[in-house]
Design an enzyme around this catalytic site. Sequence first.
Site, PDB file in Angstrom:
ATOM      1  CE  LYS A  79      -3.967   2.045   2.468  1.00 45.55           C
ATOM      2  NZ  LYS A  79      -4.899   1.939   3.595  1.00 45.55           N
ATOM      3  CB  SER A 160      -8.274   3.870   2.448  1.00 45.20           C
ATOM      4  OG  SER A 160      -7.439   3.179   3.369  1.00 45.20           O
ATOM      5  CB  SER A 184      -8.696   0.705   5.246  1.00 45.93           C
ATOM      6  OG  SER A 184      -9.312   1.869   4.838  1.00 45.93           O
TER       7      SER A 184
HETATM    8  N1  GLN Z   1     -13.628   4.430   5.476  1.00 46.57           N
HETATM    9  C1  GLN Z   1     -13.086   4.880   6.695  1.00 46.57           C
HETATM   10  C2  GLN Z   1     -12.679   6.327   6.574  1.00 46.57           C
HETATM   11  O1  GLN Z   1     -12.994   6.897   5.596  1.00 46.57           O
HETATM   12  C3  GLN Z   1     -11.944   4.025   7.131  1.00 46.57           C
HETATM   13  C4  GLN Z   1     -10.726   4.233   6.332  1.00 46.57           C
HETATM   14  C5  GLN Z   1      -9.562   3.478   6.865  1.00 46.57           C
HETATM   15  O2  GLN Z   1      -9.700   2.500   7.597  1.00 46.57           O
HETATM   16  N2  GLN Z   1      -8.380   3.929   6.473  1.00 46.57           N
HETATM   17  O3  GLN Z   1     -12.061   6.894   7.408  1.00 46.57           O
END
Ligand code: GLN
Length: 496
Positions: A79, A160, A184
């Site tokens: 990532k 994400s 995520s």
């Molecule tokens: N969808 C969640 C957010 O927008 C979690 C994102 C994440 O875990 N990085 O913050």
Amino acid sequence: MTKPLISLSITEALHGLKEKHFSAVELMDAHLAQMDACDHLNAFITKTPDDARKHAAESDARIAKGDMRPLEGIPFAMKDLFCTKGVRTTAASHILENFVPAYESTVSQKLLDAGTITVGKANLDEFAMGGANITSYFGPVENPWKSSKYPEKRLVAGGSSGGSAAAVAAGMAMGATGTDTGGSTRQPGSFCGIVGVKPTYGRCSRWGIIAFASSLDQAGVFARNVEDSALLLKTISGFDPKDSTSAQKDVPDFTALLKQDIKGLRIGIPKEYRVDGMPQDVVSVWEKGAKLLQEAGAVIVDISLPHTQYAVPTYYIIAPSEASSNLARYDGVRYGLHVDGKDLQETYEATRAAGFGAEVKRRIMIGTYCLSAGYYDAYYTKAQKVRRLIANDFAAAFDHCDVILTPTAPSSAFAIGENDDDPIKMYLGDVFTIPASLAGLPGISVPAGLDDQGLPLGLQIIGKSWDEETMFKTAFALEQAIDFKTSPSLIKNRFE
Ligand code: GLN
């Protein structure tokens, strides 16, 4: 061996390499060819095929000498939130578009030391803020799966860590890192029909991971089956003196208990997770998962997590607050984008205005507001108190059960562009993953079925703190019982 190389599990690939059924270079070339064939998915921000080929040749040399490391030669997607020495690391943001770190994150270093080979830096939501991988400065990631009802639609990969999940689902990499702040790794795993895991907060080092919300961020992994994911998580776990929030805990061999039977294991089903408007397919997959575990010997227990409804609002105070503080470092002076202004103040403003996207700006503004002198107690302190109540709910529930079973997400993958103008709807997509994040608990998403559009749906297993072993054991039993064998239609003929 008749199976195509890109459809092997990591365990199978390691066996094949050891027995010299194929070379690490052949394994790598198959994945790099798939990466080219799937270019339109936009799963990678930066590709490193030349380095990957070179490292694969080095892996072959090690294998020839009998000096094989635990994950030798495994093609891997990183990532683009993990700092990688000498390789551009962007966090999918314009502000870090040309940032080349001088150091390697602890987690990525552990993977390199174990022998994985990075094929590229995977796309993500900007600074990991999002649930659909549509906020990336480098464009959205497309899910390799297609809806049978609307085959013309390009679907989101989840977020994400959408690039990581798409790369593993489409056979461009055998495993990938993710980070999980509110879901995520688990939610993109569910959307892409693969396994996504988040460990207990503190299990892995955050050192060298670009910070979003420090009290929630954890590294995690993706793989195509539970055993591979346990192997990967073991590799990245452990205390790191460079991260004061990493725990001084021994790391058990997460693969050791996998195949034990689950007789008598108590599976909690939280009643508050039956949210209004949840699609029937999601409910059916959940019920079927519980039934299969019961047939395998587990005991189903009804539990209550009464503060569940406050989890999403609590998260959207705490996460943006911490983000607004973490992202203050992008000032156009020390690193990243620099836009000249007439004085220092204007330079800050111009740099940050040009460098951050709309979602990141929205969160910086929410966070700054919640942390401001007049509102700190009303919002931030209050949210921390509610967070404690949510964690207490889990602690009380775990008096009655050993793990908790829930859907991973309230829907399957939706179309790119579908929820773009409705941030609240997007935020609610994490309703099942956020509570465990707030409580610091480990969670895993296992592919559990298909909906009426032929799209994958995951089930989440939440474990007790530091008890990833029971979580993995349950996930393995579920995986065996469900026997989910479908792959995305896009790559079916190459994949099976
Ligand atoms: N969808 C969640 C957010 O927008 C979690 C994102 C994440 O875990 N990085 O913050």
